[in-house]
Design a protein around this motif. Structure first.
Motif, PDB file in Angstrom:
ATOM      1  N   SER A   5       2.154  29.136  18.330  1.00 54.90           N
ATOM      2  CA  SER A   5       3.619  29.241  18.361  1.00 54.90           C
ATOM      3  C   SER A   5       4.214  28.203  19.307  1.00 54.90           C
ATOM      4  O   SER A   5       5.057  28.506  20.154  1.00 54.90           O
ATOM      5  CB  SER A   5       4.048  30.652  18.753  1.00 54.90           C
ATOM      6  N   TYR A   6       3.755  26.956  19.159  1.00 53.00           N
ATOM      7  CA  TYR A   6       4.245  25.833  19.970  1.00 53.00           C
ATOM      8  C   TYR A   6       4.057  26.071  21.472  1.00 53.00           C
ATOM      9  O   TYR A   6       4.842  25.591  22.285  1.00 53.00           O
ATOM     10  CB  TYR A   6       5.729  25.556  19.674  1.00 53.00           C
ATOM     11  N   GLY A   7       3.029  26.802  21.843  1.00 50.66           N
ATOM     12  CA  GLY A   7       2.718  27.003  23.252  1.00 50.66           C
ATOM     13  C   GLY A   7       2.995  28.395  23.763  1.00 50.66           C
ATOM     14  O   GLY A   7       2.574  28.752  24.866  1.00 50.66           O
ATOM     15  N   VAL A   8       3.707  29.203  22.986  1.00 49.83           N
ATOM     16  CA  VAL A   8       4.046  30.552  23.448  1.00 49.83           C
ATOM     17  C   VAL A   8       2.812  31.423  23.584  1.00 49.83           C
ATOM     18  O   VAL A   8       2.635  32.150  24.567  1.00 49.83           O
ATOM     19  CB  VAL A   8       5.043  31.223  22.472  1.00 49.83           C
ATOM     20  N   ASN A   9       1.932  31.373  22.592  1.00 52.63           N
ATOM     21  CA  ASN A   9       0.827  32.322  22.517  1.00 52.63           C
ATOM     22  C   ASN A   9      -0.331  31.918  23.425  1.00 52.63           C
ATOM     23  O   ASN A   9      -1.225  31.181  23.032  1.00 52.63           O
ATOM     24  CB  ASN A   9       0.341  32.445  21.068  1.00 52.63           C
ATOM     25  N   VAL A  10      -0.326  32.407  24.638  1.00 54.83           N
ATOM     26  CA  VAL A  10      -1.421  32.172  25.575  1.00 54.83           C
ATOM     27  C   VAL A  10      -2.427  33.315  25.522  1.00 54.83           C
ATOM     28  O   VAL A  10      -3.631  33.099  25.389  1.00 54.83           O
ATOM     29  CB  VAL A  10      -0.896  32.005  27.018  1.00 54.83           C
ATOM     30  N   CYS A  11      -1.940  34.546  25.617  1.00 55.02           N
ATOM     31  CA  CYS A  11      -2.870  35.670  25.759  1.00 55.02           C
ATOM     32  C   CYS A  11      -3.196  36.386  24.460  1.00 55.02           C
ATOM     33  O   CYS A  11      -4.080  37.240  24.434  1.00 55.02           O
ATOM     34  CB  CYS A  11      -2.351  36.664  26.787  1.00 55.02           C
ATOM     35  N   GLY A  12      -2.538  36.083  23.376  1.00 59.97           N
ATOM     36  CA  GLY A  12      -2.817  36.739  22.105  1.00 59.97           C
ATOM     37  C   GLY A  12      -1.642  37.602  21.663  1.00 59.97           C
ATOM     38  O   GLY A  12      -1.023  38.289  22.479  1.00 59.97           O
ATOM     39  N   TYR A  13      -1.336  37.579  20.378  1.00 59.68           N
ATOM     40  CA  TYR A  13      -0.143  38.266  19.873  1.00 59.68           C
ATOM     41  C   TYR A  13      -0.175  39.768  20.130  1.00 59.68           C
ATOM     42  O   TYR A  13       0.860  40.386  20.415  1.00 59.68           O
ATOM     43  CB  TYR A  13       0.023  37.992  18.382  1.00 59.68           C
ATOM     44  N   ASP A  14      -1.340  40.376  20.039  1.00 60.52           N
ATOM     45  CA  ASP A  14      -1.424  41.814  20.280  1.00 60.52           C
ATOM     46  C   ASP A  14      -1.024  42.162  21.713  1.00 60.52           C
ATOM     47  O   ASP A  14      -0.413  43.217  21.962  1.00 60.52           O
ATOM     48  CB  ASP A  14      -2.839  42.321  20.000  1.00 60.52           C
ATOM     49  N   GLN A  15      -1.352  41.284  22.638  1.00 59.56           N
ATOM     50  CA  GLN A  15      -0.986  41.512  24.034  1.00 59.56           C
ATOM     51  C   GLN A  15       0.531  41.443  24.211  1.00 59.56           C
ATOM     52  O   GLN A  15       1.119  42.252  24.942  1.00 59.56           O
ATOM     53  CB  GLN A  15      -1.659  40.469  24.920  1.00 59.56           C
ATOM     54  N   TYR A  16       1.177  40.497  23.532  1.00 58.74           N
ATOM     55  CA  TYR A  16       2.642  40.377  23.640  1.00 58.74           C
ATOM     56  C   TYR A  16       3.342  41.600  23.037  1.00 58.74           C
ATOM     57  O   TYR A  16       4.396  42.020  23.523  1.00 58.74           O
ATOM     58  CB  TYR A  16       3.137  39.097  22.968  1.00 58.74           C
TER      59      TYR A  16
ATOM     60  N   ARG B 119      -0.368  28.237  30.799  1.00 57.57           N
ATOM     61  CA  ARG B 119      -1.291  27.814  29.740  1.00 57.57           C
ATOM     62  C   ARG B 119      -2.526  27.181  30.368  1.00 57.57           C
ATOM     63  O   ARG B 119      -3.654  27.533  30.038  1.00 57.57           O
ATOM     64  CB  ARG B 119      -0.573  26.827  28.802  1.00 57.57           C
ATOM     65  N   MET B 120      -2.327  26.261  31.295  1.00 59.38           N
ATOM     66  CA  MET B 120      -3.455  25.558  31.890  1.00 59.38           C
ATOM     67  C   MET B 120      -4.161  26.394  32.952  1.00 59.38           C
ATOM     68  O   MET B 120      -5.351  26.204  33.214  1.00 59.38           O
ATOM     69  CB  MET B 120      -2.980  24.232  32.492  1.00 59.38           C
ATOM     70  N   ALA B 121      -3.401  27.297  33.572  1.00 60.55           N
ATOM     71  CA  ALA B 121      -3.957  28.178  34.607  1.00 60.55           C
ATOM     72  C   ALA B 121      -2.905  29.242  34.897  1.00 60.55           C
ATOM     73  O   ALA B 121      -1.739  29.067  34.544  1.00 60.55           O
ATOM     74  CB  ALA B 121      -4.273  27.379  35.878  1.00 60.55           C
TER      75      ALA B 121
ATOM     76  N   THR C 166      -7.943  22.075  28.792  1.00 59.31           N
ATOM     77  CA  THR C 166      -8.045  23.533  28.827  1.00 59.31           C
ATOM     78  C   THR C 166      -8.104  24.050  27.392  1.00 59.31           C
ATOM     79  O   THR C 166      -8.981  23.651  26.639  1.00 59.31           O
ATOM     80  CB  THR C 166      -6.900  24.179  29.656  1.00 59.31           C
ATOM     81  N   THR C 167      -7.167  24.896  26.974  1.00 60.25           N
ATOM     82  CA  THR C 167      -7.229  25.472  25.625  1.00 60.25           C
ATOM     83  C   THR C 167      -6.324  24.748  24.626  1.00 60.25           C
ATOM     84  O   THR C 167      -6.117  25.222  23.511  1.00 60.25           O
ATOM     85  CB  THR C 167      -6.842  26.958  25.672  1.00 60.25           C
TER      86      THR C 167
END
Length: 575
Positions: free
Chosen positions: A159-170, A366-368, A480-481
């Protein structure tokens, strides 16, 4: 008599002093401009100059497949491959998706824009006929997106950088956040919900800044940060580096009014027609750029850095428009080299009293957990966050020292920097942000970041090993990711790879940003699925002949130049 003779001597002394001062100013001005020319990026300036001259044209029929001067045999393979790919694309989208896609195309201007900018202009008409890219998604499960017809794809767009931890977490962040503020409601604005006491101290600690300002998007936050730097330094010039994307621009001091836009001024490259006298584009990791900043420090309101440039410093991401130049792309040494550059840049800025601004809308969290400031060990003067910080809702945050966050002048009451927004610090946004900040500060979250980065590093090594063994003309690289595809030979059809990736079940961004993402919920099995999908796409693209043209990078540039020149002449004669 002495007084009479003394007067010409005073006048001569004054004239000499004036001439010396004027000479100093001229030499100083010339020195600054020469330094600037030595490290200035030509990309945005050349693009602006060319934009009014270059005309649209389409390559169709045989020309569509032979744009790099390939043989008829290769062109026939390409056509056969394109026909098969078109059928695969048609099967990807079910009837409901196709119907909704038609509705979007006919009425949503955003889609009309992204559909146009996904492919180089010469190939757009024919490509649009062959491949209908639908993105009507109804649900998500882990890293899998499910469309309205039940079709599934693995999301690597992030999502252009939004999704760091996973959609279920959000989803959990939003549910818990709503439970915390529902008694007040989502749109009671003006009064501040007490949940801000859970957010403000953590943001100040993470950013290591004195004050925080809340906004409705990362773009708006960048506007605010730049505007406040200009206001509080009383300087108008901002510096940014080639290839960086900063989302927005802010006020021109000459007009004293707010001007903003995703492309205006700050956004380099094709598309921005705004006069850029108050934005200076310098080459990234260029030693003369540091001298230029020092020499022109009394003009510079801030130096704006996108820390993601550590992935490919000094170059734009390999997006579809950039790939139009058909040159071989190389990633400069990253990691320690870019870290050293940022530390040196910080020292130059501090020594010359120039604010250093980190645009961490993309890289923050995102990076940390502490963003790029933590990752590179650099404490910027001002830092901007957005995207994932909202815990699933749109947001933007500016963190900075009190001296740069002031919106009014204590000595000049009519000097005010208007930075306002109705939904800034909305209760529901703050609640979701509080949930995210609670999650990101946990020790186990640190472990998840480390695991995801190590998995991505291993994935990149594994993929590149196979690409090299099979002589596939590309490689992948990561920071990173965040990861990207880079091509190792010139070619005019690199943009086709995104369609092969989509056909293999990978969900990409609507506009080719050149960057893909792994969220922290990707398992080793998910990484393997993405690897195999990428390799299948690369093998099929090679089999279909898209990399079999014999033209070199210079040959392709000449072909494109001749095409454009002919089209400009032909269209002028047709008027």
């Amino acid at each position: 008599m002495d007084q009479i003779t003394a007067r010409p001597m005073h006048q001569r002394a004054a004239a000499v002093a004036f001439i010396a001062y004027a000479a100093y100013r001229i030499i100083r001005w010339t020195y600054r401009r020469l330094l600037t020319l030595a490290c200035m990026s030509p990309i945005p300036y050349g693009a602006r100059a060319a934009a009014p001259l270059i005309v649209s044209y389409s390559l169709e029929g045989d020309a569509y497949f032979r744009a790099d001067g390939c043989s008829q045999e290769v062109a026939a393979r390409r056509k056969a491959g394109a026909d098969k790919l078109s059928k695969r694309f048609d099967a990807l989208t079910g009837p409901r998706g196709k119907a909704l896609n038609e509705t979007l195309i006919s009425g949503l201007s955003d889609i009309r824009f992204t559909d146009t900018n996904r492919v180089p202009v010469q190939f757009q008409a024919e490509t649009r006929k062959r491949y209908q890219v639908a993105a009507v998604t109804s649900s998500s499960k882990g890293c899998v997106l499910i469309d309205v017809d039940g079709g599934q794809s693995i999301d690597v767009s992030g999502s252009y950088g939004v999704n760091v931890c996973g959609y279920d977490q959000y989803k959990q962040f939003v549910e818990r956040g709503w439970a915390r503020v529902k008694e007040l409601g989502p749109n009671v604005l003006g009064p501040v919900h007490p949940i801000i006491s859970d957010v403000l101290p953590k943001l100040k600690t993470i950013s290591n800044k004195e004050e925080v300002s809340f906004h409705m998007s990362g773009t708006e936050a960048v506007m605010c940060a730049i505007r406040l730097c200009r206001f509080n330094t009383r300087r108008k010039l901002i510096v940014q580096f080639a290839g960086a994307y900063h989302g927005a621009d802010s006020a021109s001091r000459r007009r004293r009014r707010f001007r903003a836009g995703w492309w205006d001024g700050v956004q380099p490259g094709p598309g921005s027609e705004r006069a850029n006298s108050d934005v200076l584009y310098l080459k990234d990791m260029h030693p003369t750029a540091l001298k230029c900043i020092a020499a022109r420090s009394d003009e510079i309101a801030c130096v704006c850095v996108s820390p993601l440039q550590g992935l490919n410093p000094g170059s734009p991401p390999p997006s579809d428009l950039v790939l139009l130049d058909a040159k071989v792309r190389k990633t400069a040494e990253k990691g320690n080299a870019y870290k050293k550059w940022l530390h040196t840049l910080q020292q130059v800025c501090q020594k010359n009293d120039v604010p250093l601004l980190f645009d961490e809308v993309y890289t923050g969290f995102r990076m940390a957990p502490g963003g790029a400031q933590e990752y590179y060990g650099v404490n910027a003067d001002v830092v901007v966050y957005g995207k994932t910080l909202g815990g699933g809702l749109a947001n933007g945050v500016v963190c900075g020292p009190s001296r740069l966050m002031k919106r009014f002048d204590e000595t000049r009451p009519l000097r005010v920097a208007y930075v306002i927004g109705t939904f800034s610090a909305a209760p529901l946004t703050l609640a979701c942000m509080a949930e995210f900040l609670d999650w990101v500060s946990r020790p186990e979250t640190q472990q998840k970041y480390a695991l995801a980065t190590s998995r991505t590093d291993a994935w990149v090594h594994s993929v590149n090993k196979v690409l090299a063994e099979e002589s596939l003309p590309m490689r992948v690289d990561n920071l990173t990711t965040v990861w990207t595809v880079l091509f190792t030979q010139p070619g005019r059809y690199h943009w086709m790879f995104q369609y092969y990736l989509r056909a293999e079940g990978l969900s990409l961004s609507w506009v080719g940003t050149g960057r893909c993402l792994f969220s922290l919920d990707f398992s080793e099995e998910d990484y393997e699925k993405v690897k195999q999908a990428l390799l299948r796409a690369a093998r099929q693209m090679k089999q279909d002949g898209w990399w079999d043209g014999d033209a070199s990078a210079s040959d392709i540039s000449k072909i494109i130049g001749k095409e454009m020149a002919w089209q400009m002449v032909a269209q002028r004669l047709a008027r």
